[in-house]
Design an enzyme around this catalytic site. Structure first.
Site, PDB file in Angstrom:
ATOM      1  N   SER A  94       0.855  -1.179   0.000  1.00  0.00           N
ATOM      2  CA  SER A  94       0.000   0.000   0.000  1.00  0.00           C
ATOM      3  C   SER A  94       0.895   1.234   0.000  1.00  0.00           C
ATOM      4  O   SER A  94       2.118   1.120   0.027  1.00  0.00           O
ATOM      5  CB  SER A  94      -0.870   0.005   1.260  1.00  0.00           C
ATOM      6  OG  SER A  94      -0.050   0.304   2.378  1.00  0.00           O
ATOM      7  N   LYS A  95       0.242   2.391  -0.020  1.00  0.00           N
ATOM      8  CA  LYS A  95       0.998   3.652  -0.082  1.00  0.00           C
ATOM      9  C   LYS A  95       2.037   3.748   1.039  1.00  0.00           C
ATOM     10  O   LYS A  95       3.057   4.383   0.897  1.00  0.00           O
ATOM     11  CB  LYS A  95       0.029   4.829   0.028  1.00  0.00           C
ATOM     12  CG  LYS A  95      -0.818   4.971  -1.206  1.00  0.00           C
ATOM     13  CD  LYS A  95      -1.414   6.370  -1.297  1.00  0.00           C
ATOM     14  CE  LYS A  95      -2.243   6.504  -2.564  1.00  0.00           C
ATOM     15  NZ  LYS A  95      -3.661   6.448  -2.313  1.00  0.00           N
ATOM     16  N   ARG A  96       1.707   3.118   2.154  1.00  0.00           N
ATOM     17  CA  ARG A  96       2.610   3.112   3.286  1.00  0.00           C
ATOM     18  C   ARG A  96       4.002   2.565   2.918  1.00  0.00           C
ATOM     19  O   ARG A  96       4.999   2.928   3.514  1.00  0.00           O
ATOM     20  CB  ARG A  96       1.983   2.210   4.354  1.00  0.00           C
ATOM     21  CG  ARG A  96       2.235   2.540   5.777  1.00  0.00           C
ATOM     22  CD  ARG A  96       1.173   1.884   6.659  1.00  0.00           C
ATOM     23  NE  ARG A  96       0.779   0.542   6.224  1.00  0.00           N
ATOM     24  CZ  ARG A  96       1.476  -0.559   6.472  1.00  0.00           C
ATOM     25  NH1 ARG A  96       2.601  -0.499   7.127  1.00  0.00           N
ATOM     26  NH2 ARG A  96       1.019  -1.738   6.056  1.00  0.00           N
ATOM     27  N   HIS A  97       4.038   1.675   1.948  1.00  0.00           N
ATOM     28  CA  HIS A  97       5.311   1.062   1.573  1.00  0.00           C
ATOM     29  C   HIS A  97       6.064   1.866   0.526  1.00  0.00           C
ATOM     30  O   HIS A  97       7.107   1.447   0.059  1.00  0.00           O
ATOM     31  CB  HIS A  97       5.070  -0.358   1.023  1.00  0.00           C
ATOM     32  CG  HIS A  97       4.478  -1.285   2.031  1.00  0.00           C
ATOM     33  ND1 HIS A  97       3.154  -1.625   2.023  1.00  0.00           N
ATOM     34  CD2 HIS A  97       5.037  -1.907   3.091  1.00  0.00           C
ATOM     35  CE1 HIS A  97       2.924  -2.449   3.030  1.00  0.00           C
ATOM     36  NE2 HIS A  97       4.038  -2.625   3.697  1.00  0.00           N
ATOM     37  N   GLY A  98       5.524   2.990   0.129  1.00  0.00           N
ATOM     38  CA  GLY A  98       6.191   3.790  -0.890  1.00  0.00           C
ATOM     39  C   GLY A  98       5.263   3.984  -2.069  1.00  0.00           C
ATOM     40  O   GLY A  98       4.056   3.769  -1.964  1.00  0.00           O
TER      41      GLY A  98
END
Ligand code: GLU
Length: 486
Positions: free
Chosen positions: A255-259
């Site tokens: 997800s966006k959390r991972h980049g």
């Protein structure tokens, strides 16, 4: 004997940009088509009118083309089985719905939301899996006709046979078996006349003669419903391959959390599309010889579903950076510069017009700065020493110039010996000579020169930096900073 050519498709819903997972599905399909002389179709699944937009469709197409995943047939391109946007295929869906209704395979259902919610609650309370009870399944046709004529809202449901098993021989997951009893009669056309995803996808794949569906694992639970529809239509289903999820390094769903998750973000950050394609191919697939840097042609030749792993792929940003770095160093500087243009623009640096001396100089600088750069963003940072023609000296570099007399002596010796168009070898010879004539150590010579030339302690080696600058600019830079020494 003729065998059917492979016809595969990528069917994005235009509800946002092209994400890494979608791009990987598109790539796998594209590779299969290219290696077999088959056809790659791109179809836009925009039945969810509330969430779909033309601008997302444009973004997705742009990202596919940037990756080099061109399609043989589909939206914008045309072909025998169009239109290729679901919103333009309503007549086709209506025709099939008419057939299903006439054959008694589907029926109008007038149950209200409230009734369905009540039914659901009762089933849950009784510990049953909620599914439609079949209340309207056997309504007499004259009653259905009367209610429709009276304008009573209805959906259309398909009849799901009970007690049946559906088997999918999935090219990645092996045999997957589903029980029809868990499904029930499900809606295929909503009360506003729009087909649901599972229905439209089947009609489209069928009428577009798709014979292999390669898509993300998140669609595996949809497959039994799609098989019910194929069966009702008396049509053989295509082959299926459900590709595993992509996880972040912490093993939770990417997800966006991972980049960055959108392909466009990688374009903006200055990745080469061929490096991203190489990386995407390795998300779940690996070649027999375990190689990692594979050209597009090698991917086409070597890709196979048989070597796509069942377990989830892990998105490793460091690996992508490493791969892109490999590509940066083996690709023409002009392509590296092109790919880095958005990152340079974000850093406030515009490209000089191609063909000018400035541009050529920048290309020479790229050949140096790409050495340690993983992507356009880092290249832009590395190019700063070439772009920056100011005379400032970074805070931690000032002390290198503290001994003014010595610095002037080194600079004068250097400039006296430096030829007009020095190459790397000439610069190394000059530096050796400066060391000899000044009686100073290497460091006492190299450091002040580097700071005079760039205002920084860190940067490319002098024998790489100075040939790019040329004598004239090197002298301007050195004198500019010497003038400011008190
Ligand atoms: N439109 C679906 C999606 O974007 C893909 C459907 C399919 O591949 O069957 O997830």
């Amino acid at each position: 004997m003729t065998t059917d050519k492979l016809r595969v498709r990528f069917a994005p819903s235009p509800t946002g940009p092209l994400h890494i997972g979608g791009a990987r599905s598109a790539l796998f399909n594209w590779l299969l088509a290219r290696q077999s002389g088959g056809q790659f179709v791109v179809r836009i699944e925009d039945t969810d009118t509330g969430r779909s937009s033309r601008s997302s469709e444009e973004d997705i197409k742009k990202a596919l083309l940037w990756l080099g995943l061109d399609w043989d047939e589909g939206v914008d391109k045309g072909g025998e089985y169009g239109p290729y946007r679901q919103s333009e295929r309503q007549d086709i869906y209506r025709r099939f719905t008419g057939q299903l209704l006439a054959a008694g395979q589907a029926y109008h259902c007038f149950c209200s939301e409230q009734e369905l919610a009540g039914e659901r609650e009762r089933q849950l309370a009784a510990g049953q899996t909620p599914r439609y009870s079949g209340h309207c399944r056997d309504l007499p046709s004259d009653e259905t006709g009367r209610r429709l004529a009276a304008g009573q809202p209805s959906v259309i449901r398909i009849k799901t046979p009970s007690g049946q098993q559906y088997r999918v021989n999935d090219a990645v997951r092996g045999e997957v078996v589903f029980d029809s009893d868990g499904i029930g009669d499900f809606v295929i056309v909503r009360s506003d006349g729009m087909p649901v995803y599972n229905y439209a996808v089947v009609i489209d794949d069928l009428t577009m003669r798709i014979n292999l569906v390669v898509r993300g694992e998140e669609h595996l639970p949809n497959t039994p419903r799609q098989l019910v529809i194929y069966q009702a239509l008396g049509a053989p289903p295509p082959g299926f391959a459900h590709v595993s999820l992509i996880l972040g390094r912490d093993r939770s769903k990417m997800s966006k959390r991972h980049g960055a998750t959108a392909v466009e973000q990688y374009r903006q950050r200055g990745y080469l599309p061929e490096a991203l394609v190489n990386f995407l191919a390795l998300l779940g697939w690996s070649p027999e010889d375990g190689g990692e840097v594979l050209s597009r042609q090698q991917l086409i030749e070597q890709f196979s579903l048989a070597r796509v792993a069942k377990n989830p792929a892990v998105f490793d940003q460091e690996k992508l950076n490493w791969l892109n770095g490999q590509y940066f160093r083996q690709t023409e500087p002009v392509r590296v510069l092109e790919a880095s243009a958005p990152a340079l623009a974000a850093a406030g640096r515009q490209l000089p017009p191609a063909g000018t001396a400035e541009y050529e100089k920048l290309l020479a600088a790229v050949a140096v700065a790409r050495e340690g750069a993983c992507c356009g963003e880092e290249l832009a940072a590395g190019l700063e020493v070439f772009y920056d023609r100011g005379t400032a000296v970074a805070g931690d570099a000032g002390e290198v110039l503290a001994d003014r007399d010595r610095v002037v002596r080194v600079a004068e010796l250097f400039l006296n010996l430096l030829p007009d168009r020095p190459d790397g070898e000439a610069v190394r010879q000059v530096l050796k000579e400066v060391v000899r004539q000044s009686g100073l150590g290497n460091r006492q010579v190299f450091m002040p020169l580097r700071v005079l030339l760039t205002g920084r302690r860190q940067g490319p080696d002098l024998d790489r930096l100075v040939p790019v600058l040329g004598r004239q600019e090197a002298e301007q830079r050195i004198r500019g900073r010497l003038d400011k020494l008190c």
